[in-house]
Design a protein around this motif. Structure first.
Motif, PDB file in Angstrom:
ATOM      1  N   VAL A   1       0.847  -1.207   0.000  1.00 47.69           N
ATOM      2  CA  VAL A   1       0.000   0.000   0.000  1.00 47.69           C
ATOM      3  C   VAL A   1       0.878   1.252   0.000  1.00 47.69           C
ATOM      4  CG1 VAL A   1      -1.761   1.309   1.245  1.00 47.69           C
ATOM      5  CG2 VAL A   1      -1.867  -1.193   1.223  1.00 47.69           C
ATOM      6  N   LEU A   2       0.716   2.073  -1.015  1.00 46.10           N
ATOM      7  CA  LEU A   2       1.419   3.353  -1.057  1.00 46.10           C
ATOM      8  C   LEU A   2       0.364   4.439  -0.916  1.00 46.10           C
ATOM      9  CD1 LEU A   2       4.049   5.015  -1.691  1.00 46.10           C
ATOM     10  CD2 LEU A   2       3.253   5.064  -4.021  1.00 46.10           C
ATOM     11  N   MET A   3       0.412   5.164   0.203  1.00 44.56           N
ATOM     12  CA  MET A   3      -0.618   6.182   0.424  1.00 44.56           C
ATOM     13  C   MET A   3       0.011   7.569   0.477  1.00 44.56           C
ATOM     14  SD  MET A   3      -3.574   6.224   3.307  1.00 44.56           S
ATOM     15  CE  MET A   3      -2.937   7.175   4.631  1.00 44.56           C
ATOM     16  N   VAL A   4      -0.585   8.455  -0.286  1.00 45.70           N
ATOM     17  CA  VAL A   4      -0.143   9.841  -0.297  1.00 45.70           C
ATOM     18  C   VAL A   4      -1.144  10.632   0.535  1.00 45.70           C
ATOM     19  CG1 VAL A   4      -0.147  11.854  -1.792  1.00 45.70           C
ATOM     20  CG2 VAL A   4       1.086   9.827  -2.489  1.00 45.70           C
ATOM     21  N   THR A   5      -0.652  11.418   1.466  1.00 42.22           N
ATOM     22  CA  THR A   5      -1.593  12.186   2.289  1.00 42.22           C
ATOM     23  C   THR A   5      -0.918  13.402   2.935  1.00 42.22           C
ATOM     24  OG1 THR A   5      -3.199  11.983   4.090  1.00 42.22           O
ATOM     25  CG2 THR A   5      -1.164  10.775   4.357  1.00 42.22           C
ATOM     26  N   HIS A   6      -1.721  14.319   3.428  1.00 39.00           N
ATOM     27  CA  HIS A   6      -1.152  15.328   4.317  1.00 39.00           C
ATOM     28  C   HIS A   6      -1.868  15.254   5.670  1.00 39.00           C
ATOM     29  CE1 HIS A   6      -4.174  17.721   1.885  1.00 39.00           C
ATOM     30  NE2 HIS A   6      -4.680  17.712   3.099  1.00 39.00           N
ATOM     31  N   ASP A   7      -2.554  14.113   5.841  1.00 35.46           N
ATOM     32  CA  ASP A   7      -3.331  13.859   7.051  1.00 35.46           C
ATOM     33  C   ASP A   7      -2.478  13.009   8.011  1.00 35.46           C
ATOM     34  OD1 ASP A   7      -5.121  13.072   8.935  1.00 35.46           O
ATOM     35  OD2 ASP A   7      -6.654  12.360   7.544  1.00 35.46           O
ATOM     36  N   PHE A   8      -1.879  13.676   9.027  1.00 34.78           N
ATOM     37  CA  PHE A   8      -1.010  12.962   9.967  1.00 34.78           C
ATOM     38  C   PHE A   8      -1.754  11.885  10.747  1.00 34.78           C
ATOM     39  CE2 PHE A   8       3.350  14.418  10.450  1.00 34.78           C
ATOM     40  CZ  PHE A   8       3.392  15.398   9.491  1.00 34.78           C
ATOM     41  N   ALA A   9      -3.002  12.193  11.104  1.00 32.58           N
ATOM     42  CA  ALA A   9      -3.771  11.228  11.893  1.00 32.58           C
ATOM     43  C   ALA A   9      -3.942   9.922  11.112  1.00 32.58           C
ATOM     44  CB  ALA A   9      -5.129  11.823  12.225  1.00 32.58           C
ATOM     45  N   ALA A  10      -4.206  10.056   9.801  1.00 33.07           N
ATOM     46  CA  ALA A  10      -4.366   8.863   8.958  1.00 33.07           C
ATOM     47  C   ALA A  10      -3.055   8.093   8.894  1.00 33.07           C
ATOM     48  CB  ALA A  10      -4.807   9.280   7.553  1.00 33.07           C
ATOM     49  N   ALA A  11      -1.927   8.837   8.818  1.00 31.89           N
ATOM     50  CA  ALA A  11      -0.617   8.197   8.746  1.00 31.89           C
ATOM     51  C   ALA A  11      -0.325   7.415  10.022  1.00 31.89           C
ATOM     52  CB  ALA A  11       0.452   9.258   8.513  1.00 31.89           C
ATOM     53  N   VAL A  12      -0.669   8.023  11.151  1.00 38.06           N
ATOM     54  CA  VAL A  12      -0.437   7.352  12.440  1.00 38.06           C
ATOM     55  C   VAL A  12      -1.262   6.068  12.504  1.00 38.06           C
ATOM     56  CG1 VAL A  12      -0.744   7.566  14.954  1.00 38.06           C
ATOM     57  CG2 VAL A  12       0.075   9.524  13.627  1.00 38.06           C
ATOM     58  N   GLN A  13      -2.512   6.165  12.075  1.00 30.63           N
ATOM     59  CA  GLN A  13      -3.404   5.000  12.135  1.00 30.63           C
ATOM     60  C   GLN A  13      -2.921   3.851  11.245  1.00 30.63           C
ATOM     61  OE1 GLN A  13      -7.105   7.447  11.613  1.00 30.63           O
ATOM     62  NE2 GLN A  13      -8.002   5.621  12.541  1.00 30.63           N
ATOM     63  N   LEU A  14      -2.457   4.196  10.048  1.00 32.57           N
ATOM     64  CA  LEU A  14      -2.038   3.124   9.122  1.00 32.57           C
ATOM     65  C   LEU A  14      -0.699   2.537   9.539  1.00 32.57           C
ATOM     66  CD1 LEU A  14      -2.605   1.510   6.539  1.00 32.57           C
ATOM     67  CD2 LEU A  14      -1.489   3.321   5.246  1.00 32.57           C
ATOM     68  N   GLY A  15       0.229   3.380  10.015  1.00 26.65           N
ATOM     69  CA  GLY A  15       1.548   2.897  10.429  1.00 26.65           C
ATOM     70  C   GLY A  15       2.411   2.526   9.243  1.00 26.65           C
ATOM     71  N   GLY A  16       3.432   1.680   9.486  1.00 28.20           N
ATOM     72  CA  GLY A  16       4.358   1.310   8.406  1.00 28.20           C
ATOM     73  C   GLY A  16       5.423   2.374   8.231  1.00 28.20           C
ATOM     74  N   ASP A  17       5.898   2.525   6.996  1.00 30.45           N
ATOM     75  CA  ASP A  17       6.959   3.506   6.735  1.00 30.45           C
ATOM     76  C   ASP A  17       6.375   4.840   6.302  1.00 30.45           C
ATOM     77  OD1 ASP A  17       8.990   1.766   7.344  1.00 30.45           O
ATOM     78  OD2 ASP A  17       9.065   0.942   5.303  1.00 30.45           O
ATOM     79  N   ILE A  18       7.152   5.886   6.592  1.00 26.57           N
ATOM     80  CA  ILE A  18       6.726   7.237   6.205  1.00 26.57           C
ATOM     81  C   ILE A  18       7.858   7.904   5.433  1.00 26.57           C
ATOM     82  CG2 ILE A  18       6.405   9.566   7.163  1.00 26.57           C
ATOM     83  CD1 ILE A  18       4.458   8.578   9.074  1.00 26.57           C
ATOM     84  N   MET A  19       7.470   8.677   4.432  1.00 28.55           N
ATOM     85  CA  MET A  19       8.454   9.424   3.661  1.00 28.55           C
ATOM     86  C   MET A  19       7.970  10.870   3.624  1.00 28.55           C
ATOM     87  SD  MET A  19       9.586   8.242  -0.102  1.00 28.55           S
ATOM     88  CE  MET A  19       8.596   9.282  -1.138  1.00 28.55           C
ATOM     89  N   ILE A  20       8.772  11.811   4.083  1.00 28.67           N
ATOM     90  CA  ILE A  20       8.363  13.219   4.093  1.00 28.67           C
ATOM     91  C   ILE A  20       8.922  13.896   2.839  1.00 28.67           C
ATOM     92  CG2 ILE A  20       8.396  15.396   5.402  1.00 28.67           C
ATOM     93  CD1 ILE A  20       7.123  13.235   7.093  1.00 28.67           C
ATOM     94  N   MET A  21       8.050  14.575   2.111  1.00 27.33           N
ATOM     95  CA  MET A  21       8.484  15.271   0.885  1.00 27.33           C
ATOM     96  C   MET A  21       8.299  16.766   1.046  1.00 27.33           C
ATOM     97  SD  MET A  21       7.280  13.240  -2.521  1.00 27.33           S
ATOM     98  CE  MET A  21       8.182  14.186  -3.733  1.00 27.33           C
TER      99      MET A  21
END
Lengths: 266, 313
Positions: A205-225
Motif C-alpha cells: 500500500v502506497l498512500m499519499v496524504t497530508h493527514d497525519f492522523a491517517a498516517a499514524v493509524q495506518l503505520g508502516g513507513d513514512i516518507m516526508i516530501m
C-alpha cells in the motif's frame, strides 16, 4: 531479490514552465508493506503517484529515471502493456471518490468493465465476483450498490466501492492519492482499516496524504516530501515522535495545532 | 420522472397561451380587415353591406376575447379560418406545406447528426492535430456563411455546372438533398465546435483519469464514457436548432423554389394575412416547445444525474 516497486532517480519537469516538481527521488516498497508519502500541498507527492500510474501527459511533463515494478521499468512499457497492469496488479484510489466514477454509468457496470479487463472470470460469475468484492469492502447492501449510479451514494460508500475494485482485481500494489481527504472521521477510520486489511493480505500500500492522523493509524513507513525532494524516511512511529528534520517538526506542529483547533471548535 | 413530465407539460400551457395571445393581437391590430379583403376578392366594388355580411359569416364581428377563443379553438377543431393569401382553408394549406418543411428540416437534422458527431469525436481524440486545426478553420468559415449564398452556390456548382441535380425541385428525397445540405451546414459547423469543446471538457474530468488508471483504453473511455456525458449540451442545442431550422427553411425554400411552411409564412406576412401567419407561428412555437421537452427527456435518459441534481424524479 528485487522489491515489488522501486523508484530510481525519478524526476518530473513541467515542460511549459521548465519547473521541476519531483527531484530525483528514490524509494521502494515490498509486498505486504505500506509507505505513506507525507507533505504539504504542492510538494510533488500527487505527481509521484500519477507518474507511477502513467497518468501524466508526456506532452506536458518530462519524466526521467525509473519506476520498476517487479523489475520492469513502467516508463518503457507500451500503452497496451500498461493497460494490462494498471487497474489490475497495480490499482489506484483517487483523491475524490465523488468524482472518480462515470456519473452516467451504474456502479455494477463500471466494476464489471474493470473486472473483465483484468480477471479471467466467466460471464456468469462476474456479477457474483463484483457483489462479493462490494460485501468484502463493507457494503452490506451490495445488490443495491451494484444497481446504483454514483450520485446516489455517499462519499464514504463510494470510497468503499473504490476499495472493492481493488479487492476484486486482487491488486498487488495499491496507490492511494489522499484517500481520506474527502471523508469524515468515521469514514476515514473505516478506510484506513480497509488499507490495513489489504496490507495484511499481502498487498503493498502506497498512500499519499497530508493527514497525519491517517498516517499514524495506518503505520508502516513514512516518507516526508518537500519541494519535490525526500527529506526524511523511516518508521511512522519514529518519525512522528522524534523527527530529525526541522521541516518535519514544523509539519507535525502544524498538524497538532490544527487538531487542537478542531477539538476546541467541536 | 412522471411528476417531472407532468410539471413540464403544465409549464408549457402559459407559454403557449402567451404566444397565442401575442399572435392573435398581431391579427387584431394588423390594420387589415380580412372581411374586406375576402369580399373584394370576389367583387372589387364590394359594398359595405357585403363586407359586413362576410364579416358576420366569418365570425369577425364579435369582441376580441370571443374572436380569440374562436381562433384558438381552431387548434383543437382544425378550423383556423380562411387564408386571404391562397383563399383556401388555412388547415388545408398547413396540411400541404408542413410535411414539405418537415422533410427538409428532418433531412437537415440527419445531415447534422451524421456529419457533426464523427468530426467532433475525431477532433477531440486528436486534439491540436492537423485534422483538428483544419476542421476548426473550416467550421469557423462554415458558421459565417449565409445560407442563401450557400444555397445559390450549391445550385450553381452541383445543378448548373455539374448537372447532378436540377435547378427546379425534384420529386422525392433527391429534391431535399441540396436545400437540406445548405440549411444544415452552419448548424453542422456550430455543433462540431460545441461538441468538441464539450468532449474536451469531459476528458479533463476526474473519472477519465481514474478510467485510465483502471486500464481502459483512450478510445474506450471516449466512446463508452465521455461521449455520453458530453451529449447533454448538444442535445439541448440540437433541439433548439429544430425551431431555428423551421424558420430558416423559409430562405432555403425561396432559393430552391420549394413550397413549404416557411415560404407560406413569408407570403402570409407579405400579404398581411395575419391569421395564416399567426397560425403558422403558433404551430412553430408548439414544435419548438415539444422539441425542447424531448431534448430534456433525452438528456435525463442519457445522464440520470441531471435528474438527481434537480431532485425532481
Amino acid at each position: 531479490m528485487s522489491k515489488l516497486i522501486e523508484i530510481k532517480q525519478l524526476e518530473i519537469i513541467i515542460k511549459k514552465e521548465q519547473h521541476t516538481v519531483v527531484r530525483k527521488i528514490d524509494f521502494s516498497l515490498d509486498k505486504g508493506k505500506s509507505l505513506i508519502i507525507l507533505g504539504q500541498s504542492g510538494c510533488g507527492k500527487t505527481m509521484t503517484c500519477h507518474s507511477m500510474m502513467g497518468l501524466l501527459d508526456p506532452k506536458k511533463f518530462s519524466i526521467s529515471g525509473g519506476i520498476f515494478y517487479n523489475g520492469t521499468d513502467l516508463l518503457t512499457l507500451s500503452a497496451k502493456e500498461k493497460r494490462k497492469l494498471y487497474g489490475g496488479e497495480i490499482a489506484f484510489i483517487p483523491q475524490n471518490p465523488m468524482t472518480a466514477l462515470d456519473p452516467s454509468m451504474k456502479i455494477g457496470k463500471q466494476m464489471l468493465e474493470t473486472l473483465s479487463l483484468h480477471i479471467d472470470v466467466s460471464k456468469n460469475e462476474r456479477k457474483n465476483a463484483v457483489l462479493n468484492a462490494l460485501k468484502k469492502s463493507g457494503l452490506g447492501d451490495a445488490e443495491r450498490v451494484y444497481h446504483s449510479f454514483p450520485f446516489e451514494l455517499s462519499g464514504g460508500m463510494l470510497q468503499r466501492v473504490l476499495i472493492a475494485m481493488v479487492l476484486m482485481v486482487n491488486a498487488r500494489l495499491v496507490i492511494a492519492d489522499e484517500p481520506t481527504t474527502a471523508l469524515d472521521v468515521v469514514h476515514r477510520n473505516e478506510t484506513i482499516e480497509a488499507f490495513r486489511q489489504l496490507r495484511e493480505s499481502g498487498t503493498a500500500v502506497l498512500m499519499v496524504t497530508h493527514d497525519f492522523a491517517a498516517a499514524v493509524q495506518l503505520g508502516g513507513d513514512i516518507m516526508i516530501m518537500n519541494e519535490g525532494e525526500i527529506i526524511e524516511t523511516g518508521k511512522a512511529s519514529e518519525i512522528l515522535t522524534a523527527p530529525n528534520h526541522s521541516y518535519t517538526r514544523s509539519l507535525i506542529e502544524a498538524s497538532v495545532l490544527t487538531a487542537n483547533i478542531r477539538e476546541v471548535s467541536e | 420522472m412522471k411528476r417531472y413530465i407532468i410539471k413540464r407539460a403544465i409549464s408549457f400551457i402559459p407559454v403557449l397561451i402567451g404566444v397565442s395571445i401575442l399572435c392573435f393581437l398581431l391579427i387584431a391590430f394588423s390594420g387589415k380587415d380580412p372581411a374586406e379583403v375576402i369580399a373584394r376578392h370576389g367583387d372589387m366594388n364590394a359594398t359595405p353591406e357585403l363586407i359586413e355580411q362576410v364579416r358576420v359569416e366569418m365570425g369577425l364581428d364579435g369582441s376580441l376575447p370571443e374572436r380569440y377563443l374562436k381562433w384558438i379553438s381552431g387548434f383543437f377543431t382544425g378550423d383556423f379560418g380562411l387564408s386571404i393569401t391562397s383563399y383556401r382553408l388555412i388547415s388545408e394549406d398547413i396540411a400541404e406545406y408542413f410535411p414539405i418543411t418537415a422533410g427538409l428540416v428532418g433531412m437537415s437534422l440527419l445531415w447534422t447528426l451524421v456529419l457533426s458527431i464523427p468530426f467532433a469525436l475525431l477532433c477531440a481524440r486528436f486534439k491540436n492535430s492537423i485534422f483538428d486545426h483544419l476542421t476548426r478553420g473550416i467550421t469557423i468559415f462554415g458558421m459565417c456563411i449565409p445560407t442563401f449564398w450557400l444555397g445559390f452556390m450549391l445550385l450553381i456548382v452541383l445543378a448548373v455546372q455539374m448537372n447532378w441535380f436540377t435547378v427546379l425541385p425534384e420529386p422525392g428525397i433527391k429534391g431535399y438533398i441540396l436545400p437540406s445540405l445548405a440549411l444544415s451546414i452552419p448548424t453542422i459547423c456550430g455543433i462540431i465546435r460545441l461538441f468538441r469543446s464539450s468532449l474536451l471538457s469531459e476528458l479533463s474530468c476526474d473519472y477519465v483519469r481514474y478510467a485510465k488508471a483502471r486500464g481502459l483504453s483512450s478510445t474506450r473511455i471516449l466512446l463508452c464514457h465521455v461521449f455520453r456525458n458530453a451529449l447533454p449540451p448538444i442535445v439541448t442545442v440540437f433541439c433548439q436548432y429544430l425551431g431555428t431550422l423551421i424558420v430558416g427553411s423559409a430562405v432555403m425554400e425561396a432559393v430552391f423554389s420549394i413550397e413549404g411552411i416557411g415560404s407560406y409564412l413569408i407570403s402570409a406576412v407579405l400579404s398581411a394575412d395575419s391569421t395564416s401567419a399567426a397560425t403558422c407561428i403558433v404551430i412553430i412555437a408548439v414544435v419548438f416547445i415539444a422539441a425542447n421537452f424531448v431534448g430534456d427527456m433525452i438528456n435525463r435518459f442519457l445522464c440520470p444525474w441531471i435528474a438527481g441534481e434537480h431532485n425532481d424524479t
